[in-house]
Design a protein around this motif. Structure first.
Motif, PDB file in Angstrom:
ATOM      1  N   LEU A 556       0.919  -1.299   0.614  1.00 24.09           N
ATOM      2  CA  LEU A 556      -0.134   0.443  -0.227  1.00 24.09           C
ATOM      3  C   LEU A 556       0.995   1.209  -0.082  1.00 24.09           C
ATOM      4  O   LEU A 556       0.227   2.534  -0.247  1.00 24.09           O
ATOM      5  N   GLY A 557       1.882   1.309  -0.076  1.00 23.21           N
ATOM      6  CA  GLY A 557       2.710   1.744   0.114  1.00 23.21           C
ATOM      7  C   GLY A 557       2.770   3.081  -1.679  1.00 23.21           C
ATOM      8  O   GLY A 557       4.113   3.452  -1.836  1.00 23.21           O
ATOM      9  N   ARG A 558       2.821   2.001  -2.442  1.00 25.05           N
ATOM     10  CA  ARG A 558       3.409   1.748  -4.257  1.00 25.05           C
ATOM     11  C   ARG A 558       1.762   1.637  -4.738  1.00 25.05           C
ATOM     12  O   ARG A 558       1.883   1.130  -4.413  1.00 25.05           O
ATOM     13  N   VAL A 559       1.450   2.532  -4.661  1.00 20.14           N
ATOM     14  CA  VAL A 559      -0.048   2.296  -5.352  1.00 20.14           C
ATOM     15  C   VAL A 559      -0.024   3.369  -6.410  1.00 20.14           C
ATOM     16  O   VAL A 559      -0.369   4.428  -6.429  1.00 20.14           O
ATOM     17  N   GLY A 560      -0.463   2.595  -7.824  1.00 16.66           N
ATOM     18  CA  GLY A 560      -0.499   3.537  -9.252  1.00 16.66           C
ATOM     19  C   GLY A 560      -2.350   2.937  -9.290  1.00 16.66           C
ATOM     20  O   GLY A 560      -2.926   2.401  -9.079  1.00 16.66           O
ATOM     21  N   ILE A 561      -2.937   3.935 -10.412  1.00 15.56           N
ATOM     22  CA  ILE A 561      -4.090   3.686 -10.699  1.00 15.56           C
ATOM     23  C   ILE A 561      -3.856   4.412 -12.552  1.00 15.56           C
ATOM     24  O   ILE A 561      -3.629   5.328 -11.861  1.00 15.56           O
ATOM     25  N   HIS A 583      -0.517   7.310  -5.584  1.00  9.57           N
ATOM     26  CA  HIS A 583       0.628   8.131  -5.323  1.00  9.57           C
ATOM     27  C   HIS A 583       1.129   8.029  -7.074  1.00  9.57           C
ATOM     28  O   HIS A 583       2.444   8.828  -7.360  1.00  9.57           O
ATOM     29  N   ALA A 584       0.839   7.760  -7.495  1.00 12.45           N
ATOM     30  CA  ALA A 584       0.559   7.722  -9.211  1.00 12.45           C
ATOM     31  C   ALA A 584      -0.264   7.350 -10.326  1.00 12.45           C
ATOM     32  O   ALA A 584      -1.751   6.753  -9.974  1.00 12.45           O
ATOM     33  N   ALA A 585      -1.073   8.120 -11.666  1.00 11.22           N
ATOM     34  CA  ALA A 585      -1.583   8.422 -11.799  1.00 11.22           C
ATOM     35  C   ALA A 585      -2.047   8.472 -13.672  1.00 11.22           C
ATOM     36  O   ALA A 585      -1.033   9.230 -14.202  1.00 11.22           O
ATOM     37  N   VAL A 586      -2.354   7.304 -14.484  1.00  9.20           N
ATOM     38  CA  VAL A 586      -2.433   7.541 -16.033  1.00  9.20           C
ATOM     39  C   VAL A 586      -4.292   7.781 -16.065  1.00  9.20           C
ATOM     40  O   VAL A 586      -4.576   6.558 -16.179  1.00  9.20           O
ATOM     41  N   ALA A 587      -4.338   8.821 -16.824  1.00 13.92           N
ATOM     42  CA  ALA A 587      -5.474   9.031 -16.970  1.00 13.92           C
ATOM     43  C   ALA A 587      -5.873   8.926 -18.579  1.00 13.92           C
ATOM     44  O   ALA A 587      -5.302  10.358 -19.481  1.00 13.92           O
ATOM     45  N   LEU A 684       0.349   1.743 -23.822  1.00 13.38           N
ATOM     46  CA  LEU A 684       0.294   0.267 -23.089  1.00 13.38           C
ATOM     47  C   LEU A 684       1.740   0.813 -22.426  1.00 13.38           C
ATOM     48  O   LEU A 684       1.879   0.409 -21.271  1.00 13.38           O
ATOM     49  N   LYS A 685       2.295   0.051 -23.117  1.00 12.07           N
ATOM     50  CA  LYS A 685       4.238   0.116 -22.658  1.00 12.07           C
ATOM     51  C   LYS A 685       4.491   1.605 -22.240  1.00 12.07           C
ATOM     52  O   LYS A 685       5.226   1.635 -21.343  1.00 12.07           O
ATOM     53  N   ILE A 686       4.188   3.092 -22.812  1.00 12.74           N
ATOM     54  CA  ILE A 686       4.537   4.312 -22.131  1.00 12.74           C
ATOM     55  C   ILE A 686       4.255   4.098 -20.613  1.00 12.74           C
ATOM     56  O   ILE A 686       4.205   4.735 -19.786  1.00 12.74           O
ATOM     57  N   GLN A 687       2.803   4.069 -20.881  1.00 13.40           N
ATOM     58  CA  GLN A 687       1.759   4.175 -19.402  1.00 13.40           C
ATOM     59  C   GLN A 687       2.363   3.072 -18.654  1.00 13.40           C
ATOM     60  O   GLN A 687       3.077   3.884 -17.213  1.00 13.40           O
ATOM     61  N   VAL A 688       2.929   1.874 -18.249  1.00 15.93           N
ATOM     62  CA  VAL A 688       3.795   0.797 -17.925  1.00 15.93           C
ATOM     63  C   VAL A 688       5.188   1.256 -17.311  1.00 15.93           C
ATOM     64  O   VAL A 688       5.034   1.817 -16.264  1.00 15.93           O
ATOM     65  N   ARG A 689       6.039   2.058 -18.263  1.00 16.21           N
ATOM     66  CA  ARG A 689       6.638   2.818 -17.729  1.00 16.21           C
ATOM     67  C   ARG A 689       6.750   4.128 -16.770  1.00 16.21           C
ATOM     68  O   ARG A 689       7.295   3.735 -15.834  1.00 16.21           O
ATOM     69  N   PHE A 690       5.514   5.021 -17.156  1.00 22.19           N
ATOM     70  CA  PHE A 690       5.332   5.715 -16.224  1.00 22.19           C
ATOM     71  C   PHE A 690       5.336   5.315 -14.855  1.00 22.19           C
ATOM     72  O   PHE A 690       6.070   6.128 -13.365  1.00 22.19           O
ATOM     73  N   GLN A 692       5.566   2.392 -13.416  1.00 25.69           N
ATOM     74  CA  GLN A 692       6.608   2.079 -12.317  1.00 25.69           C
ATOM     75  C   GLN A 692       7.755   2.525 -12.462  1.00 25.69           C
ATOM     76  O   GLN A 692       8.833   2.868 -11.491  1.00 25.69           O
ATOM     77  N   ASP A 693       8.319   4.011 -13.154  1.00 24.17           N
ATOM     78  CA  ASP A 693       9.473   4.682 -12.616  1.00 24.17           C
ATOM     79  C   ASP A 693       8.610   5.410 -11.421  1.00 24.17           C
ATOM     80  O   ASP A 693       9.965   6.002 -10.858  1.00 24.17           O
ATOM     81  N   ALA A 694       7.607   5.697 -11.609  1.00 22.55           N
ATOM     82  CA  ALA A 694       6.750   6.604 -10.576  1.00 22.55           C
ATOM     83  C   ALA A 694       6.310   6.502  -9.167  1.00 22.55           C
ATOM     84  O   ALA A 694       6.809   6.433  -7.726  1.00 22.55           O
TER      85      ALA A 694
END
Length: 703
Positions: A556-561, A583-587, A684-690, A692-694
């Motif tokens: 729960l310390g690393r949650v993206g959406i 902690h990070a989002a792709v909309a 899809l791959k750009i979202q994943v990298r974003f 992962q980095d965040a």
């Protein structure tokens, strides 16, 4: 190439494993034949017309779109603007024969390929393409099979089934007038894709006249093509004028007859049924969507009388497939009674409390076939008749649908234990057949845990990497839609294929269906009335925490959406209003300013913006821009005419004014449905990298 990357290529190449799946079933009146669409392999996206016959037990290719090219040598013809518009409304990605219609006897079928009308004689298997006609849209045979009505450039035309005697039925009488087409909100928000209907005796046509003169004009341009002029669209955003929709009856002689009702009070034409009786049924709804009426139309005068009415303090839901009529004239409807969406015949409920009706799929004599759920993650095909009462037609767990006729029931659906569609048909005589699905089998098998968590019994699915160590903490990727009229947590393996690819990138993928999603009754759906943000976001938080309590591997310390459309709105909402959890989002393609979305969809949930501005304020994102403290990526197609890209750019402007860094990824030329496979893969791959980095470092604590 890794298995996960190979799977992603397979997933995109096969259009999410939909290529090769039988669809669009029609059963002949005697139940002996089943007509359907399917491509000829799991990788070729050209859809063909097929027929199965119980007598022979064989599937026969009836019409191949390649015949259109062979007939002219160049594949002559061009799909109309209406065809391209409808493909976007239905999110259709295949080519070839993507829709068809038949006569009442199902002895002939009609369709278009590249704007050319094709007809198939189903007994002989003879297919021909009609010459000399303008590019056509939505051709439909008269019930007797003698004539075809179709739309061309906003006018309705009629031609003999052999291609002779083409003539005009109704011509636009204004610059912004069309005949025979559905308007934007009907196709996008109501599910009505048609704009004209034949009478059962094949003599008359009931036709929608749509005038968009009073609808505001928006302009969609492709910034990557500065030499191309913007495309003008009429878009009825919340609080603005709708198209003026009227109905007219065209007979073989004389002037057209207008259908009369209180159009000032009931401006929406929701559905039309003219399948059986001399007098058609028309469903109309008021602007506030709190009243809905079923009208019966006298075709000689156009006068109407109310035969059924529904009211609701929030909104009256549009249920697909109603009204319908049984052989003995019973009016089939679906309405909310005792906390349940129930099936009504002649005004009386015939299904019990707790069985939530999703859709009426048709009538066969006095038998009504419909989809319904007791458990929201599972949907079965049911029937009801005066003789047999209530019957559950499908038994295997899953999500099922169906079609019926002549004592034959076609059931099709997906199950939790295997990928792909199952399609079977059974007759009252006991004969059973299986229609072949040619879809490829996925390279990955979803690793899913289904949970029910918290006091609201939220349905949650957690997708873990293949062979995941249950003791090893994983960053979390919330993957919601969570909005009205669409579920993500269902008992079907196919729904978790892309989430499995996301999980293979090192995430525990969590999907939560909260308040507002279908299948749990009208009260659950209407919880979001006046506020489509607060309860939905809270359910995502509660679902996440409930899943973490059940599965100890969620960090729960690393949650993206991340999400698209309503899911994109929810992703941006999550990091703006609950940065303590997310902690990070792709909309993707988010609705950020609720006043920019269409009247019928948005006013249903939030009311009219002039009368209830607070509902729009609490459900929009622009005022939250100064609160962004987490990484946020916004993605939007610049040609989107459903959720226009202005949503993303307005939020981006608000973030810039507040000095909040963020990322914007525009997709030049793409609509709400991104069609290009290479671009889909890159997104899809750009979202994943974003993400992962965040989520790689320790997120900043927010209090």
């Amino acid at each position: 190439m890794s298995t996960a990357d190979a799977f992603l290529d397979q997933y995109l190449r096969t259009h999410r494993f939909q290529i090769g799946v039988p669809t669009s079933f029609t059963v002949s009146p005697d139940g002996q034949r089943i007509l359907f669409l399917r491509s000829q392999s799991g990788t070729e996206p050209t859809s063909c017309l097929w027929q199965f016959t119980f007598d022979t037990g064989e599937e026969v290719l009836v019409a191949d779109p390649a015949q259109a090219s062979a007939a002219t040598g160049d594949g002559a013809g061009a799909a109309s603007e209406a065809d391209a518009w409808m493909r976007e409304r239905t999110r259709e990605r295949s080519r070839g024969i993507t829709g068809y219609a038949t006569d009442a006897a199902v002895s002939m079928a009609v369709f278009t390929v590249n704007g050319r009308i094709g007809t198939s004689q189903l007994e002989s298997g003879t297919t021909r393409f009609l010459d000399g006609l303008p590019p056509a849209f939505d051709p439909r045979l008269s019930p007797d099979g003698r004539h075809i009505a179709y739309v061309h450039a906003g006018e309705l035309r009629r031609v003999a089934a052999d291609g002779s005697g083409d003539r005009l039925v109704a011509a636009p009488d204004g610059e912004h007038v069309t005949y025979g087409l559905a308007e934007h909100v009907a196709a996008e928000s109501m599910g009505r894709l048609r704009g004209f209907w034949w009478s059962p005796d094949s003599e008359k046509l009931l036709v929608a006249r749509v005038d968009t003169a009073r609808v505001q004009r928006w302009y969609i341009n492709d910034p990557a093509q500065p030499a191309v002029p913007p495309r003008e669209i009429s878009y009825p955003a919340a609080g603005t004028e709708n198209a003026d929709v009227s109905l007219w009856i065209f007979g073989p002689r004389g002037k057209p007859v207008p259908v009369t009702w209180d159009r000032g009070a009931f401006e929406y034409v929701v559905e039309v049924n003219w399948d059986r009786d001399e007098e058609p049924l028309v469903v109309v709804q008021d602007r506030g969507q709190r009243r809905m009426r079923v009208l019966r139309v006298a075709t000689d005068t156009g006068l109407t009388r109310v035969v059924h009415e529904e009211t609701d303090a929030a909104w009256v839901s549009v249920v697909p497939g109603v009204p319908a009529i049984t052989a003995s004239g019973g009016l089939v409807w679906a309405a909310d009674r005792e906390g349940t969406r129930r099936l009504l015949v002649d005004g009386s409920p015939v299904t019990p409390p707790g069985l939530q009706v999703r859709e009426v799929v048709g009538t066969d004599g006095d038998t009504v076939h419909f989809r319904a759920s007791r458990e929201p993650t599972r949907t079965h095909l049911w029937s009801w008749s005066p003789a047999e009462g209530l019957v559950q037609e499908t038994r295997l767990p899953g999500v099922w649908n169906g079609r019926a006729g002549g004592g034959t029931v076609v059931s099709y659906g997906r199950t939790p234990d295997r990928a792909g569609w199952s399609v079977a048909a059974h007759r009252r005589t006991g004969a059973v057949c299986t229609l072949r699905s040619l879809a490829e089998q996925p390279m990955l098998t979803p690793n899913v845990r289904h949970l029910t968590v918290g006091p609201r019994e939220l349905r949650v699915a957690v997708v873990l990497p293949s062979g995941a160590d249950p003791a090893r903490p994983l960053p979390v990727l919330m993957d919601p839609y969570a909005g009205p009229y669409l579920q993500r947590v269902t008992a079907e393996q196919d729904g978790y294929l892309l989430p499995q690819w996301l999980a293979e990138q090192g995430f525990a993928v969590v999907i939560v269906d909260g308040r507002g999603t279908p299948g749990r009754g009208p009260e659950w759906e209407r919880t979001i009335h006046g506020d489509i943000a607060t309860p939905v976001l809270q359910d995502q938080v509660d679902g996440l925490h409930g899943a973490a309590d059940a599965l100890k591997c969620l960090d729960l310390g690393r949650v993206g959406i991340g999400g698209w459309s309503y899911g994109g709105f929810l992703a941006a909402l999550a990091v703006l209003r609950r940065p303590d959890v997310f902690h990070a989002a792709v909309a993707g393609a988010p609705v950020t300013d609720q006043t920019l979305y269409d009247t019928h969809w948005r006013e249903r949930h939030l009311g009219h913006p002039e009368r209830e501005p607070g509902n729009y304020a609490r459900s929009s994102l622009l005022e939250d821009a100064p609160d962004l403290v987490r990484p946020l990526m916004l993605i939007h197609g610049t040609a989107d005419d459903n959720v226009v890209s202005a949503h993303t750019f307005r939020l981006s402007e608000a973030l810039l004014r507040a000095g909040r860094p963020h990322t914007v990824l525009p997709i030049p030329g793409s609509a709400h449905m991104v069609a290009d496979i290479d671009i889909q893969r890159s997104i899809l791959k750009i979202q994943v990298r974003f993400l992962q980095d965040a989520l790689a470092g320790d997120p900043v604590t927010v209090t």
